[in-house]
Design a protein around this motif. Structure first.
Motif, PDB file in Angstrom:
ATOM      1  N   GLU A 149      -1.320 -12.612 -10.915  1.00  0.00           N
ATOM      2  CA  GLU A 149      -0.652 -11.383 -10.509  1.00  0.00           C
ATOM      3  C   GLU A 149      -1.000 -11.046  -9.067  1.00  0.00           C
ATOM      4  OE1 GLU A 149      -1.837  -7.724 -12.289  1.00  0.00           O
ATOM      5  OE2 GLU A 149      -3.901  -7.870 -11.603  1.00  0.00           O
ATOM      6  N   LYS A 150      -0.135 -10.243  -8.447  1.00  0.00           N
ATOM      7  CA  LYS A 150      -0.404  -9.704  -7.120  1.00  0.00           C
ATOM      8  C   LYS A 150       0.059  -8.256  -7.085  1.00  0.00           C
ATOM      9  CE  LYS A 150       0.517 -10.214  -2.180  1.00  0.00           C
ATOM     10  NZ  LYS A 150       1.236 -10.971  -1.115  1.00  0.00           N
ATOM     11  N   PRO A 151      -0.877  -7.293  -7.088  1.00  0.00           N
ATOM     12  CA  PRO A 151      -0.476  -5.890  -6.914  1.00  0.00           C
ATOM     13  C   PRO A 151       0.071  -5.686  -5.502  1.00  0.00           C
ATOM     14  CG  PRO A 151      -2.715  -6.093  -7.792  1.00  0.00           C
ATOM     15  CD  PRO A 151      -2.310  -7.443  -7.308  1.00  0.00           C
ATOM     16  N   LEU A 152       1.112  -4.888  -5.384  1.00  0.00           N
ATOM     17  CA  LEU A 152       1.745  -4.649  -4.090  1.00  0.00           C
ATOM     18  C   LEU A 152       1.272  -3.335  -3.493  1.00  0.00           C
ATOM     19  CD1 LEU A 152       5.379  -5.802  -4.917  1.00  0.00           C
ATOM     20  CD2 LEU A 152       3.482  -7.131  -3.998  1.00  0.00           C
ATOM     21  N   ALA A 153       1.065  -3.335  -2.194  1.00  0.00           N
ATOM     22  CA  ALA A 153       0.571  -2.148  -1.494  1.00  0.00           C
ATOM     23  C   ALA A 153       1.684  -1.109  -1.373  1.00  0.00           C
ATOM     24  CB  ALA A 153       0.064  -2.536  -0.107  1.00  0.00           C
ATOM     25  N   PRO A 154       1.341   0.177  -1.180  1.00  0.00           N
ATOM     26  CA  PRO A 154       2.368   1.194  -0.896  1.00  0.00           C
ATOM     27  C   PRO A 154       3.152   0.822   0.353  1.00  0.00           C
ATOM     28  CG  PRO A 154       0.232   2.211  -1.347  1.00  0.00           C
ATOM     29  CD  PRO A 154      -0.017   0.742  -1.225  1.00  0.00           C
ATOM     30  N   THR A 155       4.311   1.441   0.524  1.00  0.00           N
ATOM     31  CA  THR A 155       5.175   1.081   1.650  1.00  0.00           C
ATOM     32  C   THR A 155       5.203   2.125   2.760  1.00  0.00           C
ATOM     33  OG1 THR A 155       7.087   2.031   0.500  1.00  0.00           O
ATOM     34  CG2 THR A 155       6.678  -0.322   0.197  1.00  0.00           C
ATOM     35  N   VAL A 156       4.747   3.350   2.512  1.00  0.00           N
ATOM     36  CA  VAL A 156       4.842   4.431   3.508  1.00  0.00           C
ATOM     37  C   VAL A 156       3.447   4.919   3.872  1.00  0.00           C
ATOM     38  CG1 VAL A 156       5.855   6.678   4.067  1.00  0.00           C
ATOM     39  CG2 VAL A 156       7.061   5.129   2.516  1.00  0.00           C
ATOM     40  N   TYR A 157       3.205   5.046   5.195  1.00  0.00           N
ATOM     41  CA  TYR A 157       1.907   5.500   5.693  1.00  0.00           C
ATOM     42  C   TYR A 157       2.110   6.438   6.883  1.00  0.00           C
ATOM     43  CZ  TYR A 157       0.179   1.377   3.159  1.00  0.00           C
ATOM     44  OH  TYR A 157      -0.099   0.433   2.199  1.00  0.00           O
ATOM     45  N   ARG A 158       1.152   7.323   7.084  1.00  0.00           N
ATOM     46  CA  ARG A 158       1.148   8.157   8.286  1.00  0.00           C
ATOM     47  C   ARG A 158       0.684   7.317   9.479  1.00  0.00           C
ATOM     48  NH1 ARG A 158       0.783  14.167   7.454  1.00  0.00           N
ATOM     49  NH2 ARG A 158       0.214  14.125   9.644  1.00  0.00           N
ATOM     50  N   VAL A 159       1.251   7.610  10.641  1.00  0.00           N
ATOM     51  CA  VAL A 159       0.882   6.923  11.876  1.00  0.00           C
ATOM     52  C   VAL A 159       0.257   7.929  12.838  1.00  0.00           C
ATOM     53  CG1 VAL A 159       1.736   5.623  13.863  1.00  0.00           C
ATOM     54  CG2 VAL A 159       2.742   5.254  11.612  1.00  0.00           C
ATOM     55  N   ASP A 160      -0.915   7.559  13.379  1.00  0.00           N
ATOM     56  CA  ASP A 160      -1.580   8.403  14.369  1.00  0.00           C
ATOM     57  C   ASP A 160      -1.336   7.919  15.788  1.00  0.00           C
ATOM     58  OD1 ASP A 160      -2.800   9.978  12.332  1.00  0.00           O
ATOM     59  OD2 ASP A 160      -4.295   8.396  12.045  1.00  0.00           O
ATOM     60  N   LYS A 161      -1.129   6.600  15.952  1.00  0.00           N
ATOM     61  CA  LYS A 161      -0.984   6.044  17.290  1.00  0.00           C
ATOM     62  C   LYS A 161      -0.091   4.821  17.267  1.00  0.00           C
ATOM     63  CE  LYS A 161      -3.721   4.244  21.186  1.00  0.00           C
ATOM     64  NZ  LYS A 161      -5.089   3.866  21.652  1.00  0.00           N
TER      65      LYS A 161
END
Length: 383
Positions: A149-161
């Motif tokens: 199996e391979k769990p998938l990471a979330p797709t949306v993140y906050r950007v600071d720079k």
């Protein structure tokens, strides 16, 4: 000729069955075992109908394929992943795996699952898969088949720079396939006469850590991007980085554009935005994605920077698409905003927008015309 990815058809059945058999035999299984395998395992019309089958072809001939199906509410099963022996060790299996991951994200799934060949476990381990259990191999009694199996990471993140530089080198994909790209664009213009082969930029490498997005872009023609996109993004080292103006009305609704028939994305639904222009640069020569977002905002909707209040900056990973989205709060009701934007679009020469879709709840994101990254953004921002 470039590698291309496309959906399988019934005409592919003999070629895909041949790849399946020859790829399996390349592991060196005894002939008596391969005879049993060839008799039992074949691609059929039922396979085409029941799975999402993607073909990788070169010079018009299939060289590899993958087959996918949902296994549960959160899991995508990789039923098939086979590369013809003459095309192995060229990155094609890795590309098909990446596109399987993209497909899982598009379906709202968060996990990949597969049963590896007894010899292929290390290939998948290098690409993030973990072994959950094993079962005896029918082809090699002394070996076990890993269930992975391979769990998938979330797709949306906050950007600071943001720190995105411009390369002085041409885009390698465009240089390698210039003749095929030009021919494809001429055919595309017969279907959409208003297509303009301007200059744009494509992301050729990036890192995202602790809120900082570092990357490098190369300048290219729109024709090269269009061919790359329509051929299934066959260069996995490149991405379409673009800006999105995420409009949020006074009552918290999101406003997405429905693209008109005059565009290369007719009928698709996503926030106002577009490709990066080579002139979208800061004073120190970096790519000005936020500036590009405000440029597109004005060109598509008529809204100016003083009409909106910037909120969080977000990055959304959607396979070969990467959206840098600026959330913009607009102190007006959604219906009023929609009317104003459509009035502006109808009066403009480009008329890029056919409509404005108001997204008030997650249920409004169910329309299949909403592009996956736009759906992910809506799920992230809406309660």
């Amino acid at each position: 000729m470039p590698l291309k990815l496309r959906p399988a058809t019934e005409a592919d059945i003999p070629a895909l069955t041949d790849i399946l058999h020859r790829a399996k035999a390349s592991w060196g299984y005894p002939e008596e075992k391969m005879a049993e395998f060839r008799e039992y395992w074949q691609i059929s019309e039922a396979t085409i109908r029941s799975l999402t089958l993607t073909v990788a072809e070169r010079n018009g001939l299939p060289v590899a394929f993958s087959g996918l199906s949902p296994q549960s509410e959160d899991t995508l099963l990789i039923d098939f992943l086979f590369v013809a022996p003459e095309a192995q060790r060229q990155g094609i299996g890795d590309l098909l795996l990446k596109r399987a991951e993209d497909h899982a994200h598009r379906q709202g799934l968060s996990r990949l699952y597969l049963e590896s060949d007894a010899h292929a476990g290390p290939f998948y381990e290098k690409r993030g898969f973990k072994t959950l259990a094993t079962r005896p191999s029918e082809m090699s009694p002394r070996k076990d088949i890993p269930l992975m199996e391979k769990p998938l990471a979330p797709t949306v993140y906050r950007v600071d720079k943001l720190n995105i530089e411009v390369s002085n080198k041409p885009w390698a994909f465009e240089s390698a396939h210039a003749e095929a790209i030009n021919a494809y664009f001429e055919d595309a213009r017969k279907r959409i006469p208003l297509l303009w082969n301007g200059r744009t930029m494509k992301l050729t490498g990036y890192e995202f850590n602790d809120g900082t997005f570092n990357g490098t872009c190369a300048e290219c023609s729109f024709a090269a991007f269009l061919a790359w996109r329509d051929w299934g993004a066959p260069d996995p080292t490149s991405y379409n980085l673009f800006g999105s103006a995420i409009l949020r009305s006074s009552e918290g609704a999101l406003l997405y554009g429905v693209m008109s028939g005059k565009t290369a994305t007719a009928g698709m639904i996503y926030p106002p935005g577009g490709n990066l222009d080579p002139t979208d640069l800061t004073e120190d020569g970096k790519v000005d994605v936020v500036g590009a977002i405000y440029r597109e905002l004005s060109e598509e909707t008529g809204l100016k920077p003083e009409d909106v209040r910037p909120a969080e900056l977000l990055v959304t990973f959607d396979g070969w698409r990467i959206s840098i989205g600026q959330v913009m709060d607009v102190p007006r009701p959604a219906e009023q905003l929609r009317t104003e934007i459509l009035r502006f679009s109808e009066a403009s020469e480009e008329q890029e927008l056919a409509d404005i879709r108001i997204i008030r709840t997650r249920a409004d994101l169910a329309d299949s015309a909403i592009v996956p990254y736009a759906r992910s953004l809506g799920e992230y921002l809406l309660p």
